[in-house]
Design a protein around this motif. Structure first.
Motif, PDB file in Angstrom:
ATOM      1  N   GLY A  85       6.198  -2.690  -3.329  1.00 42.79           N
ATOM      2  CA  GLY A  85       7.208  -2.023  -2.512  1.00 42.79           C
ATOM      3  C   GLY A  85       6.591  -1.352  -1.295  1.00 42.79           C
ATOM      4  N   ASN A  86       7.364  -1.200  -0.246  1.00 41.11           N
ATOM      5  CA  ASN A  86       6.899  -0.527   0.961  1.00 41.11           C
ATOM      6  C   ASN A  86       6.887   0.989   0.763  1.00 41.11           C
ATOM      7  OD1 ASN A  86       6.758  -3.019   2.266  1.00 41.11           O
ATOM      8  ND2 ASN A  86       8.848  -2.856   3.033  1.00 41.11           N
ATOM      9  N   GLY A  87       5.953   1.653   1.428  1.00 35.50           N
ATOM     10  CA  GLY A  87       5.902   3.120   1.384  1.00 35.50           C
ATOM     11  C   GLY A  87       7.050   3.727   2.172  1.00 35.50           C
ATOM     12  N   GLY A  88       7.469   4.922   1.787  1.00 32.46           N
ATOM     13  CA  GLY A  88       8.555   5.611   2.478  1.00 32.46           C
ATOM     14  C   GLY A  88       8.082   6.273   3.763  1.00 32.46           C
ATOM     15  N   LYS A  89       8.989   6.464   4.697  1.00 27.54           N
ATOM     16  CA  LYS A  89       8.683   7.124   5.978  1.00 27.54           C
ATOM     17  C   LYS A  89       8.407   8.602   5.755  1.00 27.54           C
ATOM     18  CE  LYS A  89      10.824   8.125  10.456  1.00 27.54           C
ATOM     19  NZ  LYS A  89      10.673   9.584  10.382  1.00 27.54           N
ATOM     20  N   GLY A  90       7.411   9.123   6.456  1.00 28.91           N
ATOM     21  CA  GLY A  90       7.117  10.556   6.388  1.00 28.91           C
ATOM     22  C   GLY A  90       8.220  11.379   7.034  1.00 28.91           C
ATOM     23  N   GLY A  91       8.343  12.618   6.610  1.00 25.05           N
ATOM     24  CA  GLY A  91       9.362  13.498   7.173  1.00 25.05           C
ATOM     25  C   GLY A  91       9.069  13.858   8.627  1.00 25.05           C
ATOM     26  N   ASP A  92      10.124  13.960   9.429  1.00 28.20           N
ATOM     27  CA  ASP A  92       9.992  14.367  10.828  1.00 28.20           C
ATOM     28  C   ASP A  92       9.782  15.870  10.905  1.00 28.20           C
ATOM     29  OD1 ASP A  92      10.492  11.736  11.660  1.00 28.20           O
ATOM     30  OD2 ASP A  92      12.656  12.090  11.819  1.00 28.20           O
ATOM     31  N   ALA A  93       9.274  16.328  12.053  1.00 26.04           N
ATOM     32  CA  ALA A  93       9.064  17.765  12.253  1.00 26.04           C
ATOM     33  C   ALA A  93       9.731  18.197  13.563  1.00 26.04           C
ATOM     34  CB  ALA A  93       7.583  18.083  12.291  1.00 26.04           C
ATOM     35  N   TYR A  94      10.491  19.287  13.480  1.00 23.23           N
ATOM     36  CA  TYR A  94      11.183  19.824  14.649  1.00 23.23           C
ATOM     37  C   TYR A  94      10.637  21.214  14.926  1.00 23.23           C
ATOM     38  CZ  TYR A  94      14.242  15.986  13.511  1.00 23.23           C
ATOM     39  OH  TYR A  94      14.730  14.738  13.233  1.00 23.23           O
ATOM     40  N   GLY A  95      10.096  21.401  16.122  1.00 25.54           N
ATOM     41  CA  GLY A  95       9.436  22.656  16.489  1.00 25.54           C
ATOM     42  C   GLY A  95       8.030  22.333  16.976  1.00 25.54           C
ATOM     43  N   ASN A  96       7.068  23.203  16.642  1.00 20.32           N
ATOM     44  CA  ASN A  96       5.688  22.917  17.039  1.00 20.32           C
ATOM     45  C   ASN A  96       4.793  22.692  15.819  1.00 20.32           C
ATOM     46  OD1 ASN A  96       5.493  25.530  16.107  1.00 20.32           O
ATOM     47  ND2 ASN A  96       4.179  26.237  17.770  1.00 20.32           N
ATOM     48  N   ILE A  97       5.335  22.097  14.801  1.00 15.87           N
ATOM     49  CA  ILE A  97       4.577  21.799  13.585  1.00 15.87           C
ATOM     50  C   ILE A  97       4.365  20.287  13.476  1.00 15.87           C
ATOM     51  CG2 ILE A  97       5.286  23.849  12.310  1.00 15.87           C
ATOM     52  CD1 ILE A  97       7.533  22.265  11.081  1.00 15.87           C
ATOM     53  N   GLU A  98       3.392  19.908  12.682  1.00 14.44           N
ATOM     54  CA  GLU A  98       3.059  18.493  12.534  1.00 14.44           C
ATOM     55  C   GLU A  98       4.030  17.781  11.585  1.00 14.44           C
ATOM     56  OE1 GLU A  98       0.494  16.946  14.278  1.00 14.44           O
ATOM     57  OE2 GLU A  98       0.511  18.884  15.298  1.00 14.44           O
ATOM     58  N   ALA A  99       4.331  16.537  11.908  1.00  9.94           N
ATOM     59  CA  ALA A  99       5.165  15.708  11.040  1.00  9.94           C
ATOM     60  C   ALA A  99       4.348  15.241   9.835  1.00  9.94           C
ATOM     61  CB  ALA A  99       5.694  14.521  11.827  1.00  9.94           C
ATOM     62  N   TYR A 100       4.992  14.630   8.884  1.00 10.44           N
ATOM     63  CA  TYR A 100       4.364  14.245   7.616  1.00 10.44           C
ATOM     64  C   TYR A 100       4.009  12.760   7.597  1.00 10.44           C
ATOM     65  CZ  TYR A 100       5.526  18.871   6.089  1.00 10.44           C
ATOM     66  OH  TYR A 100       5.583  20.245   5.988  1.00 10.44           O
ATOM     67  N   ARG A 101       3.035  12.417   6.752  1.00  8.86           N
ATOM     68  CA  ARG A 101       2.525  11.049   6.702  1.00  8.86           C
ATOM     69  C   ARG A 101       3.444  10.130   5.897  1.00  8.86           C
ATOM     70  NH1 ARG A 101      -3.024  10.390   4.871  1.00  8.86           N
ATOM     71  NH2 ARG A 101      -2.430   8.244   4.648  1.00  8.86           N
ATOM     72  N   GLY A 102       3.367   8.850   6.232  1.00 11.44           N
ATOM     73  CA  GLY A 102       4.116   7.834   5.496  1.00 11.44           C
ATOM     74  C   GLY A 102       3.493   7.587   4.134  1.00 11.44           C
ATOM     75  N   GLY A 103       4.280   7.089   3.208  1.00  8.48           N
ATOM     76  CA  GLY A 103       3.802   6.789   1.857  1.00  8.48           C
ATOM     77  C   GLY A 103       2.968   5.519   1.824  1.00  8.48           C
ATOM     78  N   ALA A 104       2.049   5.458   0.880  1.00 17.05           N
ATOM     79  CA  ALA A 104       1.217   4.273   0.708  1.00 17.05           C
ATOM     80  C   ALA A 104       2.050   3.116   0.167  1.00 17.05           C
ATOM     81  CB  ALA A 104       0.070   4.583  -0.250  1.00 17.05           C
ATOM     82  N   ALA A 105       1.626   1.915   0.464  1.00 16.51           N
ATOM     83  CA  ALA A 105       2.309   0.716  -0.027  1.00 16.51           C
ATOM     84  C   ALA A 105       1.960   0.471  -1.487  1.00 16.51           C
ATOM     85  CB  ALA A 105       1.897  -0.479   0.817  1.00 16.51           C
ATOM     86  N   GLY A 106       2.858  -0.164  -2.212  1.00 13.88           N
ATOM     87  CA  GLY A 106       2.593  -0.561  -3.592  1.00 13.88           C
ATOM     88  C   GLY A 106       1.775  -1.847  -3.639  1.00 13.88           C
ATOM     89  N   PHE A 107       0.977  -2.011  -4.670  1.00 12.14           N
ATOM     90  CA  PHE A 107       0.167  -3.209  -4.853  1.00 12.14           C
ATOM     91  C   PHE A 107       1.023  -4.346  -5.408  1.00 12.14           C
ATOM     92  CE2 PHE A 107      -2.897   0.179  -4.854  1.00 12.14           C
ATOM     93  CZ  PHE A 107      -3.959  -0.353  -4.141  1.00 12.14           C
ATOM     94  N   GLY A 108       0.645  -5.580  -5.107  1.00 11.90           N
ATOM     95  CA  GLY A 108       1.319  -6.741  -5.678  1.00 11.90           C
ATOM     96  C   GLY A 108       0.895  -6.937  -7.122  1.00 11.90           C
ATOM     97  N   GLY A 109       1.770  -7.455  -7.954  1.00 11.16           N
ATOM     98  CA  GLY A 109       1.451  -7.739  -9.350  1.00 11.16           C
ATOM     99  C   GLY A 109       0.736  -9.078  -9.477  1.00 11.16           C
ATOM    100  N   SER A 110       0.220  -9.354 -10.660  1.00 13.54           N
ATOM    101  CA  SER A 110      -0.461 -10.634 -10.882  1.00 13.54           C
ATOM    102  C   SER A 110       0.565 -11.739 -11.134  1.00 13.54           C
ATOM    103  CB  SER A 110      -1.429 -10.526 -12.057  1.00 13.54           C
ATOM    104  OG  SER A 110      -0.713 -10.288 -13.247  1.00 13.54           O
ATOM    105  N   VAL A 111       0.177 -12.968 -10.817  1.00 11.58           N
ATOM    106  CA  VAL A 111       1.028 -14.136 -11.010  1.00 11.58           C
ATOM    107  C   VAL A 111       0.190 -15.187 -11.749  1.00 11.58           C
ATOM    108  CG1 VAL A 111       2.287 -16.010  -9.871  1.00 11.58           C
ATOM    109  CG2 VAL A 111       2.376 -13.696  -8.921  1.00 11.58           C
ATOM    110  N   THR A 112       0.670 -15.640 -12.900  1.00 11.99           N
ATOM    111  CA  THR A 112      -0.023 -16.670 -13.685  1.00 11.99           C
ATOM    112  C   THR A 112       1.002 -17.695 -14.129  1.00 11.99           C
ATOM    113  OG1 THR A 112      -1.551 -14.972 -14.495  1.00 11.99           O
ATOM    114  CG2 THR A 112      -1.552 -17.076 -15.653  1.00 11.99           C
ATOM    115  N   ILE A 113       0.909 -18.912 -13.578  1.00  9.92           N
ATOM    116  CA  ILE A 113       1.895 -19.940 -13.904  1.00  9.92           C
ATOM    117  C   ILE A 113       1.216 -21.259 -14.251  1.00  9.92           C
ATOM    118  CG2 ILE A 113       3.701 -18.901 -12.502  1.00  9.92           C
ATOM    119  CD1 ILE A 113       3.212 -21.052 -10.393  1.00  9.92           C
TER     120      ILE A 113
END
Length: 186
Positions: free
Chosen positions: A104-132
């Motif tokens: 799954g894709n990581g979520g967007k970090g929160g925005d910041a209004y004022g003179n504070i720093e915004a937040y970082r985006g979430g890490a991506a999820g790893f792919g699962g194994s495939v055996t066929i």
């Protein structure tokens, strides 16, 4: 439901689909991990007084949540694709067998209004194994139509939050890798 900034849940089961579409008898199984939720926004100001330190007057936000891990296909052992007879595809780009696990894709970090720093985006999820294992004949006639297409891929890191007024933007989340892929055509 989960509140903002809470991690992604387990992946959805895209399911096993032997199907006949416009004369094509193919097998498809595509599964994706949960998408990370977006972080919450922050509002306020930070006032610094040199060596005396800083005064923070704001409502804090949060980072984006990590994407969920892609499901293993199958959950354990080997998926044998042979109960459906020989497989054929005559459409361009349509593989006879298509199996995919994606983080799954990581979520967007929160925005910041004022003179504070915004937040970082979430890490991506790893792919699962495939055996066929594919013990049947697979025939394709279309352009760029693979006989067997199997993949595992990681998701995308979430975007960093935006900084408005005098705040800086947040950093993006990290990408991730896919899992192991094993295919036998017996």
């Amino acid at each position: 439901t989960l509140p903002s900034g809470v991690g992604g849940a387990g992946g959805n089961n895209g399911g096993t689909v032997p199907t006949d579409v416009l004369g094509n008898h193919v097998y498809a199984n595509h599964q994706v991990g949960a998408q990370g939720r977006g972080g919450s926004n922050a509002y306020g100001i930070r006032i610094c007084f040199g060596i005396l330190g800083c005064l923070n007057l704001y409502k804090p936000g949060s980072d984006g949540a990590q994407g969920g891990r892609g499901p293993d296909i199958p959950a354990n052992g080997t998926l044998t694709i042979g109960n459906f007879g020989n497989l054929t595809s005559s459409a361009d780009g349509l593989p006879g067998v298509g199996v995919s696990s994606a983080g799954g894709n990581g979520g967007k970090g929160g925005d910041a209004y004022g003179n504070i720093e915004a937040y970082r985006g979430g890490a991506a999820g790893f792919g699962g194994s495939v055996t066929i294992d594919v013990p049947v004949d697979v025939t394709t006639q279309g352009r760029l139509a693979h006989g067997i297409f199997a993949q595992s891929r990681g998701g995308r890191g979430g975007a960093g939050g935006g900084g408005d007024i005098f705040g800086g933007g947040g950093s993006g989340g990290t990408d991730s890798a896919g899992g192991a892929v094993r295919v036998t055509n017996s």
